[in-house]
Design a protein around this motif. Sequence first.
Motif, PDB file in Angstrom:
ATOM      1  N   ALA A 144     -23.467  59.479  -8.345  1.00 49.15           N
ATOM      2  CA  ALA A 144     -24.054  58.171  -8.037  1.00 49.15           C
ATOM      3  C   ALA A 144     -25.554  58.303  -7.792  1.00 49.15           C
ATOM      4  O   ALA A 144     -26.349  57.464  -8.240  1.00 49.15           O
ATOM      5  N   LYS A 193     -27.467  58.576 -10.994  1.00 45.13           N
ATOM      6  CA  LYS A 193     -27.544  57.316 -11.739  1.00 45.13           C
ATOM      7  C   LYS A 193     -28.312  56.238 -10.970  1.00 45.13           C
ATOM      8  O   LYS A 193     -28.502  55.148 -11.487  1.00 45.13           O
ATOM      9  N   GLY A 194     -28.669  56.539  -9.717  1.00 46.99           N
ATOM     10  CA  GLY A 194     -29.321  55.520  -8.901  1.00 46.99           C
ATOM     11  C   GLY A 194     -28.362  54.424  -8.459  1.00 46.99           C
ATOM     12  O   GLY A 194     -28.759  53.302  -8.170  1.00 46.99           O
ATOM     13  N   ASP A 195     -27.089  54.753  -8.360  1.00 46.48           N
ATOM     14  CA  ASP A 195     -26.041  53.796  -7.977  1.00 46.48           C
ATOM     15  C   ASP A 195     -25.948  53.726  -6.453  1.00 46.48           C
ATOM     16  O   ASP A 195     -25.127  54.393  -5.829  1.00 46.48           O
ATOM     17  N   MET A 196     -26.813  52.905  -5.860  1.00 46.25           N
ATOM     18  CA  MET A 196     -26.895  52.815  -4.401  1.00 46.25           C
ATOM     19  C   MET A 196     -25.613  52.266  -3.772  1.00 46.25           C
ATOM     20  O   MET A 196     -25.267  52.648  -2.663  1.00 46.25           O
ATOM     21  N   GLN A 197     -24.918  51.385  -4.460  1.00 50.04           N
ATOM     22  CA  GLN A 197     -23.692  50.822  -3.895  1.00 50.04           C
ATOM     23  C   GLN A 197     -22.635  51.914  -3.694  1.00 50.04           C
ATOM     24  O   GLN A 197     -22.029  52.010  -2.628  1.00 50.04           O
ATOM     25  N   THR A 198     -22.436  52.758  -4.700  1.00 45.83           N
ATOM     26  CA  THR A 198     -21.466  53.847  -4.571  1.00 45.83           C
ATOM     27  C   THR A 198     -21.923  54.836  -3.510  1.00 45.83           C
ATOM     28  O   THR A 198     -21.123  55.288  -2.689  1.00 45.83           O
ATOM     29  N   ASN A 231     -21.268  53.382  -0.135  1.00 47.63           N
ATOM     30  CA  ASN A 231     -19.824  53.371   0.155  1.00 47.63           C
ATOM     31  C   ASN A 231     -19.296  54.749   0.529  1.00 47.63           C
ATOM     32  O   ASN A 231     -18.309  54.858   1.261  1.00 47.63           O
ATOM     33  N   TYR A 254     -20.710  61.452  -4.971  1.00 47.51           N
ATOM     34  CA  TYR A 254     -21.975  61.062  -4.337  1.00 47.51           C
ATOM     35  C   TYR A 254     -23.156  61.547  -5.184  1.00 47.51           C
ATOM     36  O   TYR A 254     -24.102  60.785  -5.435  1.00 47.51           O
TER      37      TYR A 254
END
Length: 180
Positions: free
Chosen positions: A60, A63-68, A71, A57
């Motif tokens: 993510a 990295k700004g990975d909102m999808q991960t 999830n 988490y």
Amino acid sequence: MKKLIVCLAIASIFVSCDKTKKDDLKTEETTTKVNVMSEADKLAVESRKTLDIANAYMAAMGKGDMQTMTNLMHDDMVWQNAGDSSLPWMGPWKGKKAILEEFFPAFGAGFVTKKWEPTDAISHGDTAAYFGQMIGLLTNSNKETKEFTYALRVKVKDGKIILWNWFEDSFEVSKTYHAK
């Protein structure tokens, strides 16, 4: 004589099969005993999984990975920031929807992380804890905080984050937010 030899051969096959069956059962019993985990081993596995989920988490988030991130969030997740209630992102924020639609935009508009350095991480069962140093830029005042210590408590349920509880120098954040 041939009948006797055939009978002995058949009998030896049955004895051989029966012995193989018994050997298989012994092997299965031994394997079962070896695969039984102690409570300490189960706790260690759960602790490792908790830390892995929390680390995923945070990675993510970095990295700004909102999808991960989405999830990995439990539908009933609570994001807790305690402190000056005049800061628009102070919580608690309850539920994935509120966190995604209200907290993240409010926090993102008001606080820019300049330094976020975890120095220690531990986990026990469904709980992980992180400790580190942080500096933030408060957009309300356009000023940076001094470096401060933070702690973070994370709880995991059903393989997802159910609690994200920040403990930070809320006085330093509030003072910087209201600085003119």
